[in-house]
Design a protein around this motif. Structure first.
Motif, PDB file in Angstrom:
ATOM      1  N   SER A 151    -123.882  14.654  47.951  1.00 54.99           N
ATOM      2  CA  SER A 151    -122.665  15.475  48.042  1.00 54.99           C
ATOM      3  C   SER A 151    -122.774  16.503  49.157  1.00 54.99           C
ATOM      4  O   SER A 151    -121.797  16.762  49.870  1.00 54.99           O
ATOM      5  N   ALA A 152    -123.963  17.091  49.318  1.00 56.23           N
ATOM      6  CA  ALA A 152    -124.149  18.084  50.378  1.00 56.23           C
ATOM      7  C   ALA A 152    -123.932  17.445  51.750  1.00 56.23           C
ATOM      8  O   ALA A 152    -123.303  18.043  52.639  1.00 56.23           O
ATOM      9  N   TYR A 153    -124.454  16.230  51.935  1.00 56.22           N
ATOM     10  CA  TYR A 153    -124.234  15.543  53.210  1.00 56.22           C
ATOM     11  C   TYR A 153    -122.757  15.247  53.415  1.00 56.22           C
ATOM     12  O   TYR A 153    -122.191  15.520  54.488  1.00 56.22           O
ATOM     13  N   VAL A 154    -122.127  14.675  52.394  1.00 56.58           N
ATOM     14  CA  VAL A 154    -120.716  14.293  52.511  1.00 56.58           C
ATOM     15  C   VAL A 154    -119.856  15.511  52.825  1.00 56.58           C
ATOM     16  O   VAL A 154    -119.023  15.478  53.750  1.00 56.58           O
ATOM     17  N   ASN A 155    -120.055  16.596  52.085  1.00 55.09           N
ATOM     18  CA  ASN A 155    -119.248  17.801  52.307  1.00 55.09           C
ATOM     19  C   ASN A 155    -119.459  18.363  53.709  1.00 55.09           C
ATOM     20  O   ASN A 155    -118.502  18.753  54.391  1.00 55.09           O
ATOM     21  N   GLY A 156    -120.711  18.416  54.151  1.00 58.19           N
ATOM     22  CA  GLY A 156    -121.002  18.956  55.478  1.00 58.19           C
ATOM     23  C   GLY A 156    -120.419  18.099  56.588  1.00 58.19           C
ATOM     24  O   GLY A 156    -119.849  18.624  57.561  1.00 58.19           O
ATOM     25  N   ALA A 157    -120.551  16.785  56.457  1.00 62.39           N
ATOM     26  CA  ALA A 157    -120.021  15.889  57.481  1.00 62.39           C
ATOM     27  C   ALA A 157    -118.501  15.976  57.545  1.00 62.39           C
ATOM     28  O   ALA A 157    -117.905  15.960  58.632  1.00 62.39           O
ATOM     29  N   ILE A 158    -117.863  16.087  56.379  1.00 60.25           N
ATOM     30  CA  ILE A 158    -116.403  16.191  56.344  1.00 60.25           C
ATOM     31  C   ILE A 158    -115.950  17.495  56.990  1.00 60.25           C
ATOM     32  O   ILE A 158    -114.986  17.508  57.774  1.00 60.25           O
ATOM     33  N   ARG A 159    -116.617  18.592  56.680  1.00 57.08           N
ATOM     34  CA  ARG A 159    -116.225  19.875  57.272  1.00 57.08           C
ATOM     35  C   ARG A 159    -116.340  19.837  58.792  1.00 57.08           C
ATOM     36  O   ARG A 159    -115.478  20.364  59.502  1.00 57.08           O
ATOM     37  N   ARG A 160    -117.395  19.224  59.292  1.00 55.43           N
ATOM     38  CA  ARG A 160    -117.573  19.127  60.748  1.00 55.43           C
ATOM     39  C   ARG A 160    -116.456  18.290  61.367  1.00 55.43           C
ATOM     40  O   ARG A 160    -115.875  18.666  62.396  1.00 55.43           O
ATOM     41  N   GLU A 161    -116.126  17.170  60.732  1.00 55.57           N
ATOM     42  CA  GLU A 161    -115.081  16.302  61.284  1.00 55.57           C
ATOM     43  C   GLU A 161    -113.723  16.992  61.250  1.00 55.57           C
ATOM     44  O   GLU A 161    -112.961  16.927  62.229  1.00 55.57           O
ATOM     45  N   ILE A 162    -113.410  17.657  60.143  1.00 55.39           N
ATOM     46  CA  ILE A 162    -112.118  18.344  60.041  1.00 55.39           C
ATOM     47  C   ILE A 162    -112.051  19.494  61.042  1.00 55.39           C
ATOM     48  O   ILE A 162    -110.993  19.763  61.630  1.00 55.39           O
ATOM     49  N   ALA A 163    -113.173  20.178  61.267  1.00 58.53           N
ATOM     50  CA  ALA A 163    -113.195  21.251  62.267  1.00 58.53           C
ATOM     51  C   ALA A 163    -112.860  20.703  63.647  1.00 58.53           C
ATOM     52  O   ALA A 163    -112.114  21.336  64.419  1.00 58.53           O
ATOM     53  N   ASN A 164    -113.377  19.521  63.973  1.00 61.41           N
ATOM     54  CA  ASN A 164    -113.071  18.898  65.260  1.00 61.41           C
ATOM     55  C   ASN A 164    -111.601  18.493  65.342  1.00 61.41           C
ATOM     56  O   ASN A 164    -110.961  18.654  66.390  1.00 61.41           O
ATOM     57  N   VAL A 165    -111.069  17.967  64.243  1.00 58.19           N
ATOM     58  CA  VAL A 165    -109.653  17.585  64.210  1.00 58.19           C
ATOM     59  C   VAL A 165    -108.769  18.811  64.445  1.00 58.19           C
ATOM     60  O   VAL A 165    -107.808  18.773  65.217  1.00 58.19           O
ATOM     61  N   ARG A 166    -109.117  19.912  63.784  1.00 58.52           N
ATOM     62  CA  ARG A 166    -108.324  21.134  63.933  1.00 58.52           C
ATOM     63  C   ARG A 166    -108.437  21.699  65.336  1.00 58.52           C
ATOM     64  O   ARG A 166    -107.443  22.182  65.913  1.00 58.52           O
ATOM     65  N   ALA A 167    -109.634  21.645  65.911  1.00 59.72           N
ATOM     66  CA  ALA A 167    -109.825  22.157  67.260  1.00 59.72           C
ATOM     67  C   ALA A 167    -109.004  21.353  68.266  1.00 59.72           C
ATOM     68  O   ALA A 167    -108.398  21.919  69.188  1.00 59.72           O
ATOM     69  N   GLU A 168    -108.970  20.034  68.075  1.00 57.46           N
ATOM     70  CA  GLU A 168    -108.182  19.195  68.982  1.00 57.46           C
ATOM     71  C   GLU A 168    -106.699  19.517  68.866  1.00 57.46           C
ATOM     72  O   GLU A 168    -105.993  19.591  69.874  1.00 57.46           O
ATOM     73  N   ARG A 169    -106.242  19.734  67.638  1.00 58.14           N
ATOM     74  CA  ARG A 169    -104.828  20.040  67.436  1.00 58.14           C
ATOM     75  C   ARG A 169    -104.483  21.415  68.019  1.00 58.14           C
ATOM     76  O   ARG A 169    -103.419  21.604  68.607  1.00 58.14           O
ATOM     77  N   THR A 170    -105.384  22.382  67.855  1.00 58.31           N
ATOM     78  CA  THR A 170    -105.123  23.743  68.321  1.00 58.31           C
ATOM     79  C   THR A 170    -105.136  23.841  69.841  1.00 58.31           C
ATOM     80  O   THR A 170    -104.283  24.492  70.454  1.00 58.31           O
ATOM     81  N   THR A 171    -106.115  23.185  70.466  1.00 62.62           N
ATOM     82  CA  THR A 171    -106.287  23.300  71.913  1.00 62.62           C
ATOM     83  C   THR A 171    -105.549  22.226  72.690  1.00 62.62           C
ATOM     84  O   THR A 171    -105.304  22.390  73.897  1.00 62.62           O
ATOM     85  N   GLY A 172    -105.216  21.122  72.008  1.00 63.29           N
ATOM     86  CA  GLY A 172    -104.614  20.001  72.714  1.00 63.29           C
ATOM     87  C   GLY A 172    -105.636  19.185  73.476  1.00 63.29           C
ATOM     88  O   GLY A 172    -105.276  18.268  74.224  1.00 63.29           O
ATOM     89  N   LEU A 173    -106.920  19.495  73.269  1.00 64.36           N
ATOM     90  CA  LEU A 173    -107.994  18.795  73.967  1.00 64.36           C
ATOM     91  C   LEU A 173    -108.819  17.996  72.976  1.00 64.36           C
ATOM     92  O   LEU A 173    -109.207  18.510  71.918  1.00 64.36           O
TER      93      LEU A 173
END
Length: 234
Positions: A151-173
């Protein structure tokens, strides 16, 4: 008395119940994140005053608990039976991928994963499925630590991926765009020779997408769990 035990008040005058309230809150969070969720906004979406909602839910934290539990219902496979799965790796792998898919549909889930106990019926069912997958393969403490590790791996990996998704949406990059933008600086830093291991990773490493990275990391974690499993003495 928890929100799970507390009875709902009578319906009046606008039809209202916890399921409608939570569905409205999930829709708000899906559109704009957790920061857009409030009892006032949920009430407005349902054409009901916020004070009426307090008869069903006492705090925003209770609302978050109910929202998480609704999404937990998307994680447990419909065909999941009460019997122990024959392949523990496949059972945990399916739950992990379904958790990731749910988080990609509901990005706000990444902000709440692992940060609160899952005491709702769906959350308890997911926990039961994880523990049942390993039941009998090791002592109970090993089973508990194994499920916590996955669960710790799954949660951490998901948070990292969602952070990247949000960064792409925010910056357009995209992530590749950001890497190209920082490329000259990184190249200069690597050329100093101070970071040989990092240079090898940058120049020789294989670029993979988020799903492939998640799957590989999960398999490695499951390999580590397999190495720790021993059947308890009869």
């Amino acid at each position: 008395m928890t929100v799970w035990d507390r009875p709902e008040p009578p319906t009046r005058p606008v039809p209202l119940d916890r399921d409608r309230i939570v569905a409205a809150a999930v829709a708000l969070a899906d559109d704009g994140g957790l920061e857009t969720v409030s009892l006032r906004k949920v009430g407005a979406r349902l054409n009901a005053g916020p004070m009426r909602l307090y008869g069903y839910i006492s705090t925003k934290e209770e609302l978050f608990d109910l929202m998480v539990d609704v999404v937990q219902g998307e994680i447990l496979p419909e065909e999941q039976s009460g019997e122990q799965p024959g392949d523990w790796r496949e059972a945990l792998r399916v739950l992990a991928h379904r958790t990731r898919q749910a988080a990609l549909r509901h990005e706000w889930l990444a902000d709440l994963l692992g940060g609160r106990p899952s005491l709702g019926p769906n959350g308890l069912a997911v926990t039961e499925a994880k523990l049942a997958a390993l039941d009998g393969l090791a002592d109970v403490d090993t089973v508990m630590r194994a499920t916590e590790t996955v669960s710790a791996y799954v949660n951490g990996a998901i948070r990292r991926e969602i952070a990247n998704v949000r960064a792409e949406r925010t910056t357009g990059l995209s992530e590749h765009d950001r890497q190209r933008a920082s490329g000259p600086y990184v190249t200069r830093m690597l050329a100093t020779g101070r970071f040989p291991a990092l240079a090898k990773a940058v120049y020789d490493g294989t670029d993979v997408d988020a799903e492939a990275s998640f799957t590989t990391g999960l398999d490695w974690v499951l390999d580590a769990v397999a190495a720790r499993l021993t059947r308890p003495p009869a």
